[in-house]
Design an enzyme around this catalytic site. Structure first.
Site: not given
Ligand code: 5RP
Length: 229
Positions: A31, A88, A108
């Protein structure tokens, strides 16, 4: 382009990277926020000679880690991980998480489970009193219709995640599909996670409720960040 949200994510990621010590095995989430942590880890490796090995949670994370010069290893070689850094989609006051917008939730969760300590890096928009985001569920393609039906019986409105061109389901790194489930407001995330886990063919869901005790949440702000648990 740098926005206040990007700066928040960068500050959270950089703070988390500062918590990694020489010789550690580090779980590398997927992410935009955790990629800032990787960027800083790469700098520390180049500049300070930091020696670590990363366990990536997706092909995307592995590619980023290689770009930043982070040596990689696997969960097979390191079934115990010193520290995992991940993002998250929502975080509640008990340190429960909804994850999986990046479709990497299954790996994860394996990495979070194997880690002694989990650092969650978020911007302030992710902090909520009660969960109301979509809960992604990774499903075995063979059973996607039966799992979808069972999720509906739990009160969900499940939607198959599709690519941007809407020309077919997103396929995860594990060869599975994702059902994004709207449950409205989620009163008891722990119960819901257990109920989803009991559905054959539902391989994992984006609710992470078992790791509150080992989770530290870093909320990045436009200037600086705060550690909330
Ligand atoms: C991927 C995830 C990511 O950590 C979550 O979607 C947050 O992403 P970002 O830091 O881009 O907002 O769970 O599976």
């Amino acid at each position: 382009m740098s926005t206040p949200q990007t700066e928040s994510k960068r500050n959270a990621g950089y703070q988390a990277a500062g918590m990694v010590e020489d010789g550690m095995v580090v779980g590398l989430g997927t992410g935009s926020t955790v990629f800032f942590a990787m960027e800083r880890l790469g700098e520390r490796i180049r500049r300070d000679g930091l020696s670590i090995a990363g366990v990536p949670t997706s092909y995307q994370a592995a590619i980023r880690a290689r770009e930043y010069g982070i040596p990689l290893t696997s969960l097979d070689e390191h079934p115990e991980i010193d520290i995992a850094i991940d993002g998250a989609d929502q975080v509640d006051p008990a340190g429960n998480l909804i994850k999986g917008r990046g479709a990497a939730l299954l790996r994860e969760k394996c990495v979070a489970d194997a880690a002694r300590r989990v650092i969650i890096v978020v911007d302030p928009t992710k902090m909520v009193e009660t969960f109301d985001a979509l809960v992604p569920v990774e499903v075995l393609p063979f059973a996607s219709t039966s799992v979808s039906r069972r999720l509906s019986l739990l009160g969900a409105v499940p939607t198959m995640r599709e690519g941007v061109k809407k020309d077919g389901p997103v396929v995860t790194d594990n060869g599975n599909f994702i059902l994004d489930c709207s449950f409205g407001t989620i009163g008891s995330p722990r119960d819901l996670e257990a109920k989803i886990a009991a559905i054959p063919g539902a391989l994992e869901c984006g609710l992470f409720t078992a790791y509150g005790e080992k989770i530290t949440v870093i909320v990045g702000e436009e200037k600086g960040c705060r550690v909330v648990s």
